[in-house]
Design an enzyme around this catalytic site. Structure first.
Site, PDB file in Angstrom:
ATOM      1  N   MET A  37       0.840  -1.188   0.000  1.00 43.70           N
ATOM      2  CA  MET A  37       0.000   0.000   0.000  1.00 43.70           C
ATOM      3  C   MET A  37       0.878   1.243   0.000  1.00 43.70           C
ATOM      4  O   MET A  37       1.756   1.375   0.856  1.00 43.70           O
ATOM      5  CB  MET A  37      -0.875  -0.004   1.255  1.00 43.70           C
ATOM      6  CG  MET A  37      -1.938  -1.090   1.217  1.00 43.70           C
ATOM      7  SD  MET A  37      -2.718  -1.287   2.825  1.00 43.70           S
ATOM      8  CE  MET A  37      -1.538  -2.286   3.709  1.00 43.70           C
TER       9      MET A  37
ATOM     10  N   HIS B 155      -8.072  -8.482  -7.528  1.00 41.60           N
ATOM     11  CA  HIS B 155      -8.934  -7.589  -6.745  1.00 41.60           C
ATOM     12  C   HIS B 155     -10.291  -7.609  -7.451  1.00 41.60           C
ATOM     13  O   HIS B 155     -10.385  -7.205  -8.612  1.00 41.60           O
ATOM     14  CB  HIS B 155      -8.302  -6.189  -6.729  1.00 41.60           C
ATOM     15  CG  HIS B 155      -9.122  -5.174  -6.014  1.00 41.60           C
ATOM     16  ND1 HIS B 155      -8.812  -3.836  -6.012  1.00 41.60           N
ATOM     17  CD2 HIS B 155     -10.235  -5.288  -5.251  1.00 41.60           C
ATOM     18  CE1 HIS B 155      -9.696  -3.174  -5.287  1.00 41.60           C
ATOM     19  NE2 HIS B 155     -10.567  -4.031  -4.823  1.00 41.60           N
TER      20      HIS B 155
ATOM     21  N   CYS C 248      -3.974  -0.276 -10.026  1.00 39.88           N
ATOM     22  CA  CYS C 248      -4.151   1.091  -9.512  1.00 39.88           C
ATOM     23  C   CYS C 248      -5.106   1.885 -10.410  1.00 39.88           C
ATOM     24  O   CYS C 248      -4.863   2.040 -11.615  1.00 39.88           O
ATOM     25  CB  CYS C 248      -2.795   1.804  -9.423  1.00 39.88           C
ATOM     26  SG  CYS C 248      -2.963   3.431  -8.674  1.00 39.88           S
TER      27      CYS C 248
ATOM     28  N   ALA D  39      -5.961  -5.052   2.501  1.00 42.67           N
ATOM     29  CA  ALA D  39      -5.263  -3.764   2.562  1.00 42.67           C
ATOM     30  C   ALA D  39      -5.856  -2.912   3.686  1.00 42.67           C
ATOM     31  O   ALA D  39      -5.280  -2.797   4.762  1.00 42.67           O
ATOM     32  CB  ALA D  39      -5.371  -3.061   1.217  1.00 42.67           C
ATOM     33  N   GLU D  40      -7.052  -2.378   3.440  1.00 48.48           N
ATOM     34  CA  GLU D  40      -7.617  -1.456   4.433  1.00 48.48           C
ATOM     35  C   GLU D  40      -7.884  -2.140   5.765  1.00 48.48           C
ATOM     36  O   GLU D  40      -7.648  -1.570   6.823  1.00 48.48           O
ATOM     37  CB  GLU D  40      -8.889  -0.808   3.895  1.00 48.48           C
ATOM     38  CG  GLU D  40      -8.616   0.637   3.674  1.00 48.48           C
ATOM     39  CD  GLU D  40      -9.803   1.505   3.382  1.00 48.48           C
ATOM     40  OE1 GLU D  40     -10.805   1.010   2.817  1.00 48.48           O
ATOM     41  OE2 GLU D  40      -9.715   2.695   3.702  1.00 48.48           O
TER      42      GLU D  40
HETATM   43  C1  LIG Z   1      -3.962   3.299   1.489  1.00 48.41           C
HETATM   44  C2  LIG Z   1      -3.996   2.302   0.376  1.00 48.41           C
HETATM   45  C3  LIG Z   1      -2.905   2.165  -0.447  1.00 48.41           C
HETATM   46  C4  LIG Z   1      -2.921   1.226  -1.479  1.00 48.41           C
HETATM   47  N1  LIG Z   1      -1.810   1.063  -2.237  1.00 48.41           N
HETATM   48  C5  LIG Z   1      -1.750   0.028  -3.104  1.00 48.41           C
HETATM   49  C6  LIG Z   1      -0.542  -0.303  -3.750  1.00 48.41           C
HETATM   50  O1  LIG Z   1       0.493   0.333  -3.535  1.00 48.41           O
HETATM   51  N2  LIG Z   1      -0.546  -1.353  -4.592  1.00 48.41           N
HETATM   52  C7  LIG Z   1      -1.667  -2.101  -4.831  1.00 48.41           C
HETATM   53  O2  LIG Z   1      -1.617  -3.072  -5.577  1.00 48.41           O
HETATM   54  N3  LIG Z   1      -2.821  -1.798  -4.242  1.00 48.41           N
HETATM   55  C8  LIG Z   1      -2.888  -0.769  -3.378  1.00 48.41           C
HETATM   56  N4  LIG Z   1      -4.059  -0.499  -2.734  1.00 48.41           N
HETATM   57  C9  LIG Z   1      -5.251  -1.289  -3.050  1.00 48.41           C
HETATM   58  C10 LIG Z   1      -5.301  -2.523  -2.173  1.00 48.41           C
HETATM   59  O3  LIG Z   1      -4.165  -3.334  -2.384  1.00 48.41           O
HETATM   60  C11 LIG Z   1      -6.537  -3.357  -2.426  1.00 48.41           C
HETATM   61  O4  LIG Z   1      -6.514  -3.853  -3.732  1.00 48.41           O
HETATM   62  C12 LIG Z   1      -7.841  -2.616  -2.195  1.00 48.41           C
HETATM   63  O5  LIG Z   1      -7.735  -1.712  -1.128  1.00 48.41           O
HETATM   64  C13 LIG Z   1      -8.957  -3.608  -1.900  1.00 48.41           C
HETATM   65  O6  LIG Z   1      -8.618  -4.430  -0.830  1.00 48.41           O
HETATM   66  P1  LIG Z   1      -9.133  -4.172   0.659  1.00 48.41           P
HETATM   67  O7  LIG Z   1     -10.641  -4.294   0.606  1.00 48.41           O
HETATM   68  O8  LIG Z   1      -8.518  -5.260   1.465  1.00 48.41           O
HETATM   69  O9  LIG Z   1      -8.720  -2.801   1.072  1.00 48.41           O
HETATM   70  C14 LIG Z   1      -4.072   0.432  -1.707  1.00 48.41           C
HETATM   71  C15 LIG Z   1      -5.172   0.589  -0.872  1.00 48.41           C
HETATM   72  C16 LIG Z   1      -5.144   1.495   0.163  1.00 48.41           C
HETATM   73  C17 LIG Z   1      -6.350   1.616   1.058  1.00 48.41           C
END
Ligand SMILES: Cc1cc2nc3c(=O)[nH]c(=O)nc-3n(C[C@H](O)[C@H](O)[C@H](O)COP(=O)(O)O)c2cc1C
Length: 404
Positions: free
Chosen positions: A1, A154, A87, A213-214
């Site tokens: 992230m 995702h 992204c 992630a979150e």
């Molecule tokens: C603060 C933040 C930063 C993120 N940065 C990245 C990243 O650097 N690379 C990436 O593949 N996904 C990034 N994501 C997306 C997450 O990896 C993930 O695909 C998305 O948040 C859905 O998953 P979750 O429901 O577990 O949050 C980021 C998400 C958040 C909230």
């Protein structure tokens, strides 16, 4: 992230149960060509064999040679290099990377294949989905054929971001899982609020791993395999202390840059009850004000310790599990001194309410369509009683998640 899964946070997440961590997305061109960027983003302890493995280093890129050049810098310090194809942000659109490569499969193939052929360590990829399941399947197959040795999906489309984020689609993940070659190593991503959701995801999708992630940012124990609710939702004061002891010993800028943001997230449920502490955190100078952080932590510890000295603490510290929800899991009610997921409000309405509302609307739509069908059918066969009881059945039925 980005700005959030830096070294200190990874060490903390592993301590609380994570078994594999990813770096923040690194910009391949900058990493390949700028020593300053490399030094800012990568310290002497990143990828350390004792403290920071297994580790996947993630890049965004649109030039195969620069990607290879960047990846070579981390060989020996990680277990795989990942290409971020997910992204959806404006900056990715402008830079033509992340999910904005989804129109250019040839380039994606070249990016992955260049690493597959030339790098000593495995290449992997993280993708989003299309609306069309079959197109997504073809896309995933192409990514694998280029040499990706595992695939993280995702379950959201590129358009699902900001207010349009909505629920990730586990059905499309299941479809991919069932239709990709059996030996594909498949990671699922999306909709993880609680540790139980990880088990639910592993079972429903039969994936090899689940990425969060979150959920992890607000509760690093989301990956715990403990079934004890107190382990699943650790005390904010304990997590904060653990994090602080780690971050102050981490070299490099990245861990320090992220410090304030992590403190806010760990303390998210706690701060509305202690606004004075919020103000103190706001005043902490970014990056180097460890004294300011220490004094906030001491105060949090003192408040939570006082709560735990109360006679009725067993009653106060109860975590309760709610009814089964339309999205397939149950909400937990967790005391504010424990880490827990956060439902971000948009226009004053939290994400979970928006999702529940959307699911209810869909459920009502299904009911109304069915009602009309029944009424039309009963007009044909003229049986009023049958019509009424069938409508009643529908009103009383519990619509299962897969129906909506
Ligand atoms: C603060 C933040 C930063 C993120 N940065 C990245 C990243 O650097 N690379 C990436 O593949 N996904 C990034 N994501 C997306 C997450 O990896 C993930 O695909 C998305 O948040 C859905 O998953 P979750 O429901 O577990 O949050 C980021 C998400 C958040 C909230």
């Amino acid at each position: 992230m980005v700005d959030q899964s830096e070294l200190a946070w990874r060490i903390l997440s592993r301590k609380y149960g994570a078994t594999l961590c990813y770096t923040p997305m690194l910009h391949a061109k900058s990493f390949a060509t700028s020593e300053k960027y490399r030094n800012d983003m990568w310290s002497s302890l990143d990828g350390d064999s004792e403290q920071d493995r297994p580790l996947v280093v993630q890049f965004c890129a649109n030039d195969p040679d620069l990607l290879l050049q960047a990846a070579k810098h981390v060989v020996g310090k990680c277990d795989a290099v990942d290409l971020n194809l997910g992204c959806p942000q404006g900056i990715a659109r402008r830079g033509k990377y992340g999910s904005f490569l989804m129109e250019d499969w040839d380039l994606i193939y070249k990016l992955i294949n260049t690493l597959h052929v030339n790098l000593e360590i495995p290449v992997t990829a993280k993708i989003r989905v299309y609306e069309d399941y079959n197109k997504t399947l073809e896309y995933a197959k192409m990514v694998l054929s280029a040499g990706a040795q595992f695939l993280t999906v995702h379950g959201r489309t590129r358009e699902m971001k900001g207010q349009k984020t909505g629920l990730a689609n586990w059905d499309v993940l299941k479809f991919l899982r069932e239709n990709l070659p059996q030996d594909t190593v498949f990671f699922a991503n999306g909709n993880i609020l609680y540790p139980e959701d990880i088990t639910r995801c592993l079972n429903e999708i039969t994936c090899d791993a689940v990425m969060s992630a979150e959920g992890n940012l607000y509760n690093p124990a989301v990956f715990t395999n403990s079934t004890n609710l107190k382990d699943q939702f650790p005390r904010v004061d304990k997590v904060l202390r653990d994090y602080y002891e780690i971050v102050k010993n981490c070299p490099g800028e990245a861990s320090k840059i992220a410090m304030k943001s992590h403190i806010f997230k760990i303390l998210r449920p706690f701060l509305p009850h202690h606004i004075d502490i919020r103000e103190k955190i706001v005043k902490i100078a970014p990056r180097q004000d460890f004294d300011g952080v220490e004094s906030v932590i001491l105060e949090v510890e003192s408040i939570v310790n006082e709560i735990f000295e109360r006679e009725n603490i067993d009653e106060l510290d109860k975590i309760t599990i709610g009814e089964l929800e339309l999205w397939g899991g149950e909400y937990r009610t967790v005391p504010y001194w424990r880490c827990q997921p956060y439902f971000r409000p948009v226009n004053g309405i939290t994400g979970d309410k928006r999702i529940t509302q959307a699911l209810k609307e869909k459920q009502d739509e299904v009911k109304n369509i069915s009602k009309e069908e029944i009424i039309n059918e009963s007009k044909i066969d003229g049986s009023k009683d049958l019509k009424r009881s069938a409508v009643d059945d529908l009103e009383n039925s519990n619509v299962k998640k897969q129906d909506v």
